[in-house]
Write an enzyme that holds these catalytic residues in place. Structure first.
Site, short mmCIF file in Angstrom:
data_model
loop_
_atom_site.label_atom_id
_atom_site.label_comp_id
_atom_site.label_asym_id
_atom_site.label_seq_id
_atom_site.Cartn_x
_atom_site.Cartn_y
_atom_site.Cartn_z
CD GLU A 93 80.38 -5.69 36.20
OE1 GLU A 93 81.24 -4.91 36.01
OE2 GLU A 93 80.13 -6.59 36.58
CG MET A 145 81.36 -7.09 41.33
SD MET A 145 80.89 -6.87 39.83
CE MET A 145 79.86 -5.39 39.99
CG ASP A 183 88.31 -4.57 38.94
OD1 ASP A 183 89.70 -5.06 39.09
OD2 ASP A 183 87.63 -4.88 38.63
#
Length: 468
Positions: A214, A281, A284
């Site tokens: 990441e 993902m 967030d």
């Protein structure tokens, strides 16, 4: 004393006595009426002060927070949006392979404390794949400490109960991307890394590797071809699998959900040929930073009508379809679902809706992250009825200045049905550690249900095998 003076004295004395009696009754009446209010105030202030942990339960989320902060900050740094496409044909007719069976990929963070989720407490039939992490890249090879090696061996034993269970090592994590940039830079370094993967496959009987960098090309340094070098790593891993079928292993990649990072980090159409699947993902999306000082849903399924331009892309529906639009087969897109919450402190508790001004992280959890058991206790102790936002298909809760975005059975039902009905490859849960693995939350009016959030996802996916 004369009779007249005595009469006047008696009259005055009686008047004073009557006045005192009236005042006494008034005082008693006021005391009776105000005592409950007084006691309530004392109790409330005591709970918020001396016993604040009751109202704002504290639980160390080191395993989760360490891995998430970098990603949350990256998602909420909008950067250069000039090359971002805000709209595209969502119902693309791009070819996508048959699903076969849906995957339920569960991340499991190595325990950091005795009261953390231990390997023996994991249900071997809960998930189809378990990504255990996170491990580092050191000297162009996988590095796993002795303690983590022992835990990995224990985790692999779950396969004796469920022969279909797949165990993968997850390399990197949001807080552990060091080592990737040096490893991918040339063929020799990449070859060393791939050999270390093979060694773990042989020695520990794992089923594959999950690359959680990441993010590639976020800080390329001297390597201006870092994005290409990461793609070459995937190609070389695929070639290795094809040449050594005896030690074949799965290759998955944990990938970003925001369009600006996707375009900067990945050659999607090439990746599609080399990976078995990606773990999207899709969380967030909204997190407190000084650049985003407002509340927002952690993992919205859809955008609201008020969200325009880049803000309208910060949702699961956009991200999943964008990956498919760029060339990733739907069957290879495993859509991420969080079990943890995001917390905010409101600037003005009277202004407490979506996108309300926030002054910082909430008191719950750590640095804006809170596990599901904390949320359950927070809602129960404070007798809070969450608000369910039908546009994003997500709940949030408010207590004075505390604002919390979280997942529950209803939101995960909507999101898992979306994954199933749109024929994506399955769901990914991040992570088992922040689900209610002890079964302390109330579900359907009773406690004792372990991993309630993950079980909701499992029930919907596994009841529909994707073959129909």
């Amino acid at each position: 004393m004369s009779v007249e003076e005595y009469s006047r004295y008696t009259l005055l004395s009686g008047s004073n006595s009557s006045s005192w009696s009236l005042d006494k009754r008034t005082v008693i009446l006021i005391s009776v009426l105000t005592f409950p209010v007084f006691m309530f105030c004392i109790t409330y202030m005591t709970l918020l002060g001396v016993y604040e942990k009751v109202v704002y339960p504290i639980r160390n989320l080191e395993e989760i927070r360490q891995q998430n902060v970098h990603r949350a900050l990256a998602y909420n740094t909008f950067g250069d949006e000039t090359n971002t496409s805000y709209s595209f044909y969502l119902n693309s007719k791009r070819y996508s392979a048959d699903i076969g069976e849906f995957k339920l990929v569960c991340y499991y963070n190595f325990p950091s404390r005795p009261d953390s989720l231990q390997t023996e407490d994991i249900d071997p039939f809960l998930c189809t794949h378990i990504n255990v992490g996170f491990v580092e890249v050191v000297n162009n090879s996988i590095f796993l400490s002795a303690d983590k090696q022992a835990l990995l061996k224990e985790l692999v034993k779950l396969k004796t109960f469920n022969a279909k269970l797949k165990i993968l090592l997850s390399v990197g994590g949001a807080g552990g991307a060091t080592g990737f940039s040096e490893m991918v830079i040339n063929h020799a370094n990449r070859k060393s890394f791939i050999q270390s993967v093979i060694n773990y496959v042989k020695d520990y009987h794992i089923d594959g590797i999950d690359l959680d960098w990441e993010f590639p090309n976020e800080d390329p340094g001297n390597d201006k071809y870092q994005k290409m070098h990461f793609t070459q790593l995937l190609e070389e891993m695929r070639t290795c699998v094809q040449r050594q079928p005896k030690y074949a292993f799965l290759v998955s990649v944990a990938v970003a959900a925001t369009s600006n990072i996707i375009s900067n980090s990945y050659d999607v159409s090439y990746m599609n040929s080399y990976v078995d699947y990606i773990n999207l993902m899709a969380y967030d999306y909204h997190y407190y930073t000084k650049y985003t000082p407002f509340t927002g849903i952690n993992s919205p399924l859809y955008a609201s009508e008020s969200e325009k331009y880049y803000l309208g892309t910060l949702n699961t529906n956009y991200s999943a379809n964008y990956w498919h639009f760029l060339g990733m087969d739907k069957s290879k897109i495993i859509v991420g679902l969080p079990t943890y919450a995001h917390t905010f402190t409101l600037t003005n508790f009277r202004n407490n809706g979506l996108y309300a001004p926030a002054s910082g992280f909430g008191k719950l959890g750590s640095l804006g992250f809170a596990g599901y058991p904390q949320i359950c206790q927070f809602l129960s102790t404070n007798q809070i009825s969450p608000i369910f936002d039908m546009e994003s298909k997500s709940p949030y809760a408010v207590k004075l200045s505390e604002w919390v975005s979280f997942e529950d059975a209803e939101s995960l039902t909507y999101k898992t049905e979306y994954i199933r009905d749109n024929k994506f490859g399955g769901a990914m849960v991040y992570c088992l550690n922040s689900d209610d693995y002890k079964g302390i939350c109330k579900a359907n009016g009773k406690t004792g249900i372990r991993f309630p959030l993950t079980n909701v996802v499992k029930q919907i996916l596994m009841d529909n095998d994707g073959s129909g």
